[in-house]
Design a protein around this motif. Structure first.
Motif, PDB file in Angstrom:
ATOM      1  N   ARG A  23       0.780  -1.226   0.000  1.00 47.54           N
ATOM      2  CA  ARG A  23       0.000   0.000   0.000  1.00 47.54           C
ATOM      3  C   ARG A  23       0.824   1.296   0.000  1.00 47.54           C
ATOM      4  O   ARG A  23       0.257   2.370  -0.135  1.00 47.54           O
ATOM      5  CB  ARG A  23      -0.930   0.011   1.207  1.00 47.54           C
ATOM      6  N   HIS A  24       2.111   1.268   0.144  1.00 53.85           N
ATOM      7  CA  HIS A  24       2.900   2.504   0.194  1.00 53.85           C
ATOM      8  C   HIS A  24       2.482   3.413  -0.956  1.00 53.85           C
ATOM      9  O   HIS A  24       2.296   2.952  -2.079  1.00 53.85           O
ATOM     10  CB  HIS A  24       4.398   2.187   0.109  1.00 53.85           C
ATOM     11  N   SER A  28       4.277   1.125  -4.199  1.00 49.28           N
ATOM     12  CA  SER A  28       3.535  -0.094  -3.923  1.00 49.28           C
ATOM     13  C   SER A  28       3.077  -0.805  -5.185  1.00 49.28           C
ATOM     14  O   SER A  28       2.956  -0.219  -6.267  1.00 49.28           O
ATOM     15  CB  SER A  28       2.305   0.224  -3.074  1.00 49.28           C
ATOM     16  N   ARG A  30       0.123  -1.721  -5.404  1.00 44.00           N
ATOM     17  CA  ARG A  30      -1.183  -1.088  -5.637  1.00 44.00           C
ATOM     18  C   ARG A  30      -1.030   0.097  -6.584  1.00 44.00           C
ATOM     19  O   ARG A  30      -1.801   0.268  -7.519  1.00 44.00           O
ATOM     20  CB  ARG A  30      -1.807  -0.630  -4.335  1.00 44.00           C
ATOM     21  N   HIS A  31      -0.044   0.936  -6.345  1.00 49.10           N
ATOM     22  CA  HIS A  31       0.189   2.107  -7.194  1.00 49.10           C
ATOM     23  C   HIS A  31       0.516   1.658  -8.627  1.00 49.10           C
ATOM     24  O   HIS A  31      -0.006   2.221  -9.602  1.00 49.10           O
ATOM     25  CB  HIS A  31       1.328   2.954  -6.631  1.00 49.10           C
ATOM     26  N   TYR A  56       0.983 -10.821  -0.320  1.00 51.80           N
ATOM     27  CA  TYR A  56      -0.147 -11.013   0.598  1.00 51.80           C
ATOM     28  C   TYR A  56      -0.043 -12.377   1.291  1.00 51.80           C
ATOM     29  O   TYR A  56      -0.126 -12.465   2.515  1.00 51.80           O
ATOM     30  CB  TYR A  56      -1.457 -10.898  -0.191  1.00 51.80           C
ATOM     31  N   ASP A 114      -7.748  -2.828  -2.071  1.00 53.19           N
ATOM     32  CA  ASP A 114      -7.887  -2.041  -0.853  1.00 53.19           C
ATOM     33  C   ASP A 114      -8.583  -2.837   0.246  1.00 53.19           C
ATOM     34  O   ASP A 114      -8.184  -2.790   1.410  1.00 53.19           O
ATOM     35  CB  ASP A 114      -8.633  -0.735  -1.134  1.00 53.19           C
ATOM     36  N   VAL A 117      -6.082  -5.411   1.688  1.00 49.75           N
ATOM     37  CA  VAL A 117      -5.071  -4.802   2.548  1.00 49.75           C
ATOM     38  C   VAL A 117      -5.705  -4.302   3.844  1.00 49.75           C
ATOM     39  O   VAL A 117      -5.109  -4.443   4.919  1.00 49.75           O
ATOM     40  CB  VAL A 117      -4.310  -3.673   1.821  1.00 49.75           C
ATOM     41  N   ASP A 118      -6.908  -3.747   3.772  1.00 45.71           N
ATOM     42  CA  ASP A 118      -7.583  -3.283   4.992  1.00 45.71           C
ATOM     43  C   ASP A 118      -7.780  -4.423   5.986  1.00 45.71           C
ATOM     44  O   ASP A 118      -7.500  -4.283   7.177  1.00 45.71           O
ATOM     45  CB  ASP A 118      -8.938  -2.657   4.659  1.00 45.71           C
ATOM     46  N   GLU A 121      -4.420  -5.592   7.309  1.00 42.95           N
ATOM     47  CA  GLU A 121      -3.929  -4.600   8.273  1.00 42.95           C
ATOM     48  C   GLU A 121      -4.598  -4.792   9.628  1.00 42.95           C
ATOM     49  O   GLU A 121      -3.942  -4.714  10.668  1.00 42.95           O
ATOM     50  CB  GLU A 121      -4.208  -3.202   7.736  1.00 42.95           C
TER      51      GLU A 121
END
Length: 139
Positions: A23-24, A28, A30-31, A56, A114, A117-118, A121
């Motif tokens: 997530r950075h 990341s 994600r980016h 993951y 998202d 990752v949520d 986390e």
């Protein structure tokens, strides 16, 4: 706490290496995946999704103090072997993999990432391995 065999430090190293790339903001997966979605680069979307899932599952097995079982049947193996799993992770992974093949699934891919990752986390916070709303490990 004494870590005679070093397993706790290895667990933290796996998480420290893999969690920030999920997530950075700039570097990341994600980016990178969001960029691939915006340019409609299907090969890159598949490649970055695979990289995301690799990191993951590295974290999921590390949280459970288990060696990574390899790349095949990870959902089934995590379900069978892991007692600590993120909330709703299995349906989120299925949504992610299904959205890759949908013509209009591009934005759904980011939403699925998202969500994964949520929930991961939340598990890391619960285990005391990261601070609340932070990508930095608590040392």
């Amino acid at each position: 706490m004494y870590d005679r065999d070093g397993w706790f430090q290895q667990l933290r190293a796996i998480i420290a290496k893999n969690y920030p790339i999920l997530r950075h903001p700039i570097f990341s997966v994600r980016h990178q995946l969001e960029s691939a979605v915006l340019r409609r680069d299907s090969v890159s979307i598949i490649h970055r999704t695979a990289a995301f899932l690799g990191s993951y599952f590295d974290i999921v097995f590390a949280i459970n103090s288990l060696p990574h079982p390899g790349e095949k049947r990870l959902v089934e193996r995590a379900t069978a072997l892991c007692s600590k799993l993120p909330e709703d992770w299995e349906s989120q992974i299925h949504s992610l993999t299904n959205s890759i093949s949908l013509p209009a699934g591009d934005r759904q891919i980011i939403h699925c990432l998202d969500g994964l990752v949520d929930s991961l986390e939340g598990l890391l916070i619960e285990a005391g391995l990261i601070a609340t709303n932070s990508v930095a490990l608590q040392f």
